[in-house]
Motif scaffolding. Structure first.
Motif, PDB file in Angstrom:
ATOM      1  N   ILE A 139       0.834  -1.204   0.000  1.00 13.99           N
ATOM      2  CA  ILE A 139       0.000   0.000   0.000  1.00 13.99           C
ATOM      3  C   ILE A 139       0.870   1.256   0.000  1.00 13.99           C
ATOM      4  O   ILE A 139       0.564   2.253  -0.664  1.00 13.99           O
ATOM      5  N   ARG A 140       1.975   1.206   0.746  1.00 19.90           N
ATOM      6  CA  ARG A 140       2.888   2.355   0.769  1.00 19.90           C
ATOM      7  C   ARG A 140       3.525   2.571  -0.603  1.00 19.90           C
ATOM      8  O   ARG A 140       3.711   3.719  -1.035  1.00 19.90           O
ATOM      9  N   MET A 141       3.845   1.484  -1.300  1.00 20.80           N
ATOM     10  CA  MET A 141       4.427   1.626  -2.632  1.00 20.80           C
ATOM     11  C   MET A 141       3.410   2.212  -3.602  1.00 20.80           C
ATOM     12  O   MET A 141       3.755   3.061  -4.436  1.00 20.80           O
ATOM     13  N   LEU A 142       2.151   1.799  -3.476  1.00 22.12           N
ATOM     14  CA  LEU A 142       1.120   2.369  -4.339  1.00 22.12           C
ATOM     15  C   LEU A 142       0.957   3.862  -4.083  1.00 22.12           C
ATOM     16  O   LEU A 142       0.765   4.644  -5.024  1.00 22.12           O
ATOM     17  N   ALA A 143       1.013   4.259  -2.815  1.00 21.92           N
ATOM     18  CA  ALA A 143       0.921   5.690  -2.496  1.00 21.92           C
ATOM     19  C   ALA A 143       2.077   6.449  -3.138  1.00 21.92           C
ATOM     20  O   ALA A 143       1.896   7.572  -3.646  1.00 21.92           O
ATOM     21  N   PHE A 144       3.254   5.850  -3.129  1.00 25.33           N
ATOM     22  CA  PHE A 144       4.416   6.473  -3.770  1.00 25.33           C
ATOM     23  C   PHE A 144       4.183   6.644  -5.266  1.00 25.33           C
ATOM     24  O   PHE A 144       4.426   7.708  -5.838  1.00 25.33           O
ATOM     25  N   PHE A 145       3.699   5.597  -5.926  1.00 28.72           N
ATOM     26  CA  PHE A 145       3.458   5.681  -7.371  1.00 28.72           C
ATOM     27  C   PHE A 145       2.364   6.684  -7.696  1.00 28.72           C
ATOM     28  O   PHE A 145       2.331   7.240  -8.790  1.00 28.72           O
ATOM     29  N   GLY A 146       1.470   6.918  -6.751  1.00 26.41           N
ATOM     30  CA  GLY A 146       0.420   7.903  -6.985  1.00 26.41           C
ATOM     31  C   GLY A 146       0.948   9.326  -6.972  1.00 26.41           C
ATOM     32  O   GLY A 146       0.462  10.185  -7.707  1.00 26.41           O
ATOM     33  N   ASP A 147       1.961   9.582  -6.134  1.00 32.42           N
ATOM     34  CA  ASP A 147       2.547  10.922  -6.046  1.00 32.42           C
ATOM     35  C   ASP A 147       3.924  10.806  -5.393  1.00 32.42           C
ATOM     36  O   ASP A 147       4.063  10.972  -4.181  1.00 32.42           O
ATOM     37  N   PRO A 148       4.975  10.514  -6.193  1.00 34.20           N
ATOM     38  CA  PRO A 148       6.309  10.305  -5.630  1.00 34.20           C
ATOM     39  C   PRO A 148       6.832  11.482  -4.818  1.00 34.20           C
ATOM     40  O   PRO A 148       7.362  11.303  -3.714  1.00 34.20           O
ATOM     41  N   ARG A 149       6.675  12.672  -5.339  1.00 37.89           N
ATOM     42  CA  ARG A 149       7.226  13.843  -4.653  1.00 37.89           C
ATOM     43  C   ARG A 149       6.552  14.053  -3.288  1.00 37.89           C
ATOM     44  O   ARG A 149       7.216  14.269  -2.283  1.00 37.89           O
ATOM     45  N   ARG A 150       5.235  13.985  -3.272  1.00 39.45           N
ATOM     46  CA  ARG A 150       4.497  14.204  -2.026  1.00 39.45           C
ATOM     47  C   ARG A 150       4.824  13.113  -1.003  1.00 39.45           C
ATOM     48  O   ARG A 150       4.937  13.394   0.193  1.00 39.45           O
ATOM     49  N   THR A 151       4.989  11.879  -1.463  1.00 38.42           N
ATOM     50  CA  THR A 151       5.312  10.777  -0.547  1.00 38.42           C
ATOM     51  C   THR A 151       6.664  10.997   0.112  1.00 38.42           C
ATOM     52  O   THR A 151       6.824  10.775   1.321  1.00 38.42           O
ATOM     53  N   LEU A 152       7.645  11.436  -0.673  1.00 38.95           N
ATOM     54  CA  LEU A 152       8.960  11.728  -0.113  1.00 38.95           C
ATOM     55  C   LEU A 152       8.874  12.859   0.913  1.00 38.95           C
ATOM     56  O   LEU A 152       9.438  12.758   2.015  1.00 38.95           O
ATOM     57  N   GLU A 153       8.170  13.905   0.568  1.00 43.23           N
ATOM     58  CA  GLU A 153       8.063  15.061   1.465  1.00 43.23           C
ATOM     59  C   GLU A 153       7.368  14.686   2.765  1.00 43.23           C
ATOM     60  O   GLU A 153       7.775  15.131   3.852  1.00 43.23           O
ATOM     61  N   ARG A 154       6.328  13.873   2.687  1.00 46.90           N
ATOM     62  CA  ARG A 154       5.626  13.443   3.892  1.00 46.90           C
ATOM     63  C   ARG A 154       6.514  12.602   4.798  1.00 46.90           C
ATOM     64  O   ARG A 154       6.320  12.569   6.013  1.00 46.90           O
ATOM     65  N   ALA A 155       7.475  11.899   4.197  1.00 45.38           N
ATOM     66  CA  ALA A 155       8.403  11.072   4.970  1.00 45.38           C
ATOM     67  C   ALA A 155       9.598  11.873   5.469  1.00 45.38           C
ATOM     68  O   ALA A 155      10.494  11.320   6.108  1.00 45.38           O
ATOM     69  N   GLY A 156       9.619  13.174   5.196  1.00 44.21           N
ATOM     70  CA  GLY A 156      10.722  14.011   5.630  1.00 44.21           C
ATOM     71  C   GLY A 156      11.955  13.896   4.769  1.00 44.21           C
ATOM     72  O   GLY A 156      13.058  14.233   5.206  1.00 44.21           O
ATOM     73  N   VAL A 157      11.774  13.430   3.525  1.00 50.53           N
ATOM     74  CA  VAL A 157      12.891  13.269   2.594  1.00 50.53           C
ATOM     75  C   VAL A 157      12.805  14.373   1.537  1.00 50.53           C
ATOM     76  O   VAL A 157      11.765  14.543   0.886  1.00 50.53           O
TER      77      VAL A 157
END
Length: 232
Positions: A139-157
């Motif tokens: 599920i986390r990988m799918l969230a990443f594929f949905g919006d890579p930039r936002r997923t990184l930012e939410r993780a503090g990256v």
């Protein structure tokens, strides 16, 4: 007059012992049956509590959504066969996991099971099965594929500025995705399910291209179905 204090809850071990003792009073002839009764009690007691907590969380989520939308009262919802189908399927899946992210996805699936934007019944069954069979990392990988930039930012990256790269390179910046073999296996599962677009996770792309969403149409529908309807 002061309130009457509630008696303290029994410990699981005490409840198991009492149930086993009741079995002894029942003159069970096979010694192994007492052990079986104790085992059933040991599993059943926390399992029953898990089920109760699940249904309470679903009820609270429904009431919270009703306060922010025009969702019908619970008494009306339970008359809706599609809603009941979703509750039954999601509850079966909830029985088999302690993962909070999966439980959240299942609760959201129930909330999204009715209304004009709800998927067809067969699609709902398929999507709930995905949540049941997938792990958190899927599920986390799918969230990443949905919006890579936002997923990184939410993780503090901090999303890097790259001339060229691959989605796997970005994904492995996130916690839990450092195992190369695991990442490939999870991606294959999602690809086989038709949830991600073709092209592969290791394909070299332009710096702009790797930040583009790469869910398939089915993948986008699935993620909408398991996201909080209040944020959709």
């Amino acid at each position: 007059m002061g309130g009457v204090e509630k008696p303290p809850k029994k410990s699981t071990s005490r409840e198991v012992a009492e149930i086993a003792a009741e079995g002894a009073l029942g003159m069970i002839p096979v010694a192994g049956s007492l052990l079986a009764a104790a085992f059933v009690a040991a599993v059943g007691i926390p399992f029953g509590r898990r089920q109760q907590e699940w249904f309470e969380s679903v009820a609270e989520a429904i009431e919270d959504l009703r306060a922010r939308s025009e969702l019908p009262p619970l008494e009306e919802l339970v008359k809706h066969p599609v809603f009941l189908d979703a509750v039954v399927r999601a509850s079966r899946a909830a029985d088999a996991t302690h993962s909070e992210s999966k439980l959240t996805a299942l609760r959201n699936a129930i909330l999204n099971s009715t209304g004009p934007a709800a998927p067809e019944v067969d699609a709902q069954a398929r999507f709930i099965r995905f949540v049941d069979e997938f792990s958190e990392i899927h599920i986390r990988m799918l969230a990443f594929f949905g919006d890579p930039r936002r997923t990184l930012e939410r993780a503090g990256v901090e999303p890097p500025n790259l001339m060229m790269g691959s989605r796997k390179h970005l994904l492995q910046m996130l916690p839990g995705f450092t195992d190369d073999e695991l990442v490939e296996l999870v991606y294959r599962d999602l690809s086989d399910a038709g949830l991600v677009s073709s092209g592969g996770i290791s394909v070299t792309m332009t710096g702009a291209g790797i930040y583009e969403p790469s869910l398939s149409p089915l993948g986008r529908r699935f993620m909408r179905f398991i996201e909080d309807p209040a944020t959709a």
